[in-house]
Design an enzyme around this catalytic site. Structure first.
Site, PDB file in Angstrom:
ATOM      1  N   GLN A 139      11.011 -18.428  39.762  1.00 45.95           N
ATOM      2  CA  GLN A 139      12.147 -17.599  39.378  1.00 45.95           C
ATOM      3  C   GLN A 139      11.754 -16.120  39.356  1.00 45.95           C
ATOM      4  O   GLN A 139      12.598 -15.263  39.109  1.00 45.95           O
ATOM      5  CB  GLN A 139      12.641 -18.017  37.987  1.00 45.95           C
ATOM      6  CG  GLN A 139      13.105 -19.469  37.942  1.00 45.95           C
ATOM      7  CD  GLN A 139      13.394 -19.937  36.534  1.00 45.95           C
ATOM      8  OE1 GLN A 139      14.552 -20.088  36.138  1.00 45.95           O
ATOM      9  NE2 GLN A 139      12.332 -20.180  35.765  1.00 45.95           N
ATOM     10  N   ASN A 140      10.488 -15.835  39.620  1.00 43.74           N
ATOM     11  CA  ASN A 140       9.981 -14.469  39.562  1.00 43.74           C
ATOM     12  C   ASN A 140      10.217 -13.728  40.873  1.00 43.74           C
ATOM     13  O   ASN A 140      10.233 -14.338  41.947  1.00 43.74           O
ATOM     14  CB  ASN A 140       8.486 -14.475  39.249  1.00 43.74           C
ATOM     15  CG  ASN A 140       8.183 -15.169  37.935  1.00 43.74           C
ATOM     16  OD1 ASN A 140       9.049 -15.259  37.063  1.00 43.74           O
ATOM     17  ND2 ASN A 140       6.965 -15.668  37.786  1.00 43.74           N
ATOM     18  N   HIS A 157      15.024 -16.477  43.276  1.00 45.28           N
ATOM     19  CA  HIS A 157      15.773 -15.256  42.962  1.00 45.28           C
ATOM     20  C   HIS A 157      15.435 -14.115  43.907  1.00 45.28           C
ATOM     21  O   HIS A 157      15.774 -12.961  43.641  1.00 45.28           O
ATOM     22  CB  HIS A 157      15.511 -14.826  41.516  1.00 45.28           C
ATOM     23  CG  HIS A 157      16.054 -15.776  40.501  1.00 45.28           C
ATOM     24  ND1 HIS A 157      15.513 -15.914  39.237  1.00 45.28           N
ATOM     25  CD2 HIS A 157      17.080 -16.657  40.568  1.00 45.28           C
ATOM     26  CE1 HIS A 157      16.191 -16.827  38.568  1.00 45.28           C
ATOM     27  NE2 HIS A 157      17.131 -17.292  39.358  1.00 45.28           N
ATOM     28  N   GLY A 284       7.122 -21.533  23.312  1.00 46.22           N
ATOM     29  CA  GLY A 284       8.495 -21.534  22.825  1.00 46.22           C
ATOM     30  C   GLY A 284       9.328 -22.651  23.436  1.00 46.22           C
ATOM     31  O   GLY A 284       8.936 -23.301  24.415  1.00 46.22           O
TER      32      GLY A 284
END
Length: 296
Positions: A139-140, A157, A284
């Protein structure tokens, strides 16, 4: 949204280590606890069992290269500033917004383009070389996987190192555009703080009033980084291509992404439909925790 304090080694085993953030570089790696030996062994077994691994990487993978992510507590872009990424509709609609975006990008480009792959990028590339990794979707937009030599790669992306014309579709190198900016703005200077995950920096509006933006050399059209801005959609053919690579795989590993954006999350839903084993390595919670058999 960064890897815990471990890195995947060429032997497919995570191991505890110190941060690889170069001395003097801002540290955007969020705080996290260490992982116990049993969890590391479970992850090693997961990767070892996979014969055609499908990996998804996010901004957390690049924080040890000195590029901040968006959402990490305390160190992510959203935590440190009130700045939000460029919206696609705003870029297309407003010449003033394009001027502001490109001026900020021009200032941030030398630093953003100089970042290098870290240990995790290099390990994923070695997994590809050895036939372990079937396909990698990132996604980078920072080109660090490409810099590491990754070939079986989809930049879902796009990539900030490429520029496209909205008129004729021509693709050119971002480095070439930097030279055009310098030619058009020989006396323009501005100071900026840290660079965002997409290469953007913060400048005051008055700083960009006289910044000149070139048009496409082929058709005179609007130039845009070849990335998917927020509010835009990923090309359908690209999405289908990735689904096809997922169908050829036998396990999914997510590294450094909260999967909050649907463009990545959709592949976890597809993997769940196919009953594929999923492991997530991220600091997270993620949107797909409930779909994973392993989460670290």
């Amino acid at each position: 949204m960064r890897l815990p304090w471990q890195v995947l080694t060429p032997h497919t085993a995570p191991m505890r280590r110190a941060s690889s953030v170069p001395a003097g570089m801002l540290n955007f790696v969020p705080a996290c606890s260490t992982t116990d030996a049993q969890s590391l062994e479970q992850l090693q077994d997961f990767v070892t069992r996979a014969k055609r691994l499908f990996a998804i990487t996010g901004a957390g993978l690049s924080t040890e290269s000195g590029i901040p992510d968006y959402r990490s507590e305390g160190v992510g872009l959203y935590a440190r500033t009130d700045r939000r990424p460029m919206q696609h509709a705003e870029f297309v609609r407003s010449a003033k917004s394009r001027q502001r975006y490109w001026a900020r990008n021009f200032v941030g480009w030398p630093q953003f383009s100089s970042h290098q792959p870290n240990s995790a990028h290099k390990v994923l590339q070695r997994w590809e070389e050895r036939g372990k990794l079937h396909w990698l979707v990132t996604q980078n937009v920072d080109a660090l996987h490409s810099k590491a030599g990754q070939k079986r790669l989809t930049e879902i992306h796009g990539c900030a190192h490429r520029v496209m014309c909205l008129g004729c579709g021509a693709i050119s190198a971002r480095e070439e555009l930097q030279r055009r900016f310098l030619t058009l703005n020989p006396d323009w200077t501005a100071q900026a703080a840290a660079v965002a995950p997409d290469g953007d920096v913060f400048l005051e509006d008055e700083q960009v009033l006289h910044f000149r933006v070139p048009s496409c050399e082929d058709c005179g059209g609007i130039l845009k980084p070849e990335v998917t801005f927020f509010g835009d959609t990923v090309n359908k053919a690209t999405v289908q291509f990735v689904h096809d690579r997922l169908a050829e795989s036998d396990a999914v590993l997510v590294v450094g992404s909260s999967l909050q954006v649907y463009s990545g999350y959709r592949f976890l839903l597809a993997a769940s439909d196919r009953r594929m084993p999923v492991a997530i390595l991220n600091i997270g919670a993620t949107r797909a925790d409930h779909l994973a058999e392993l989460k670290y």
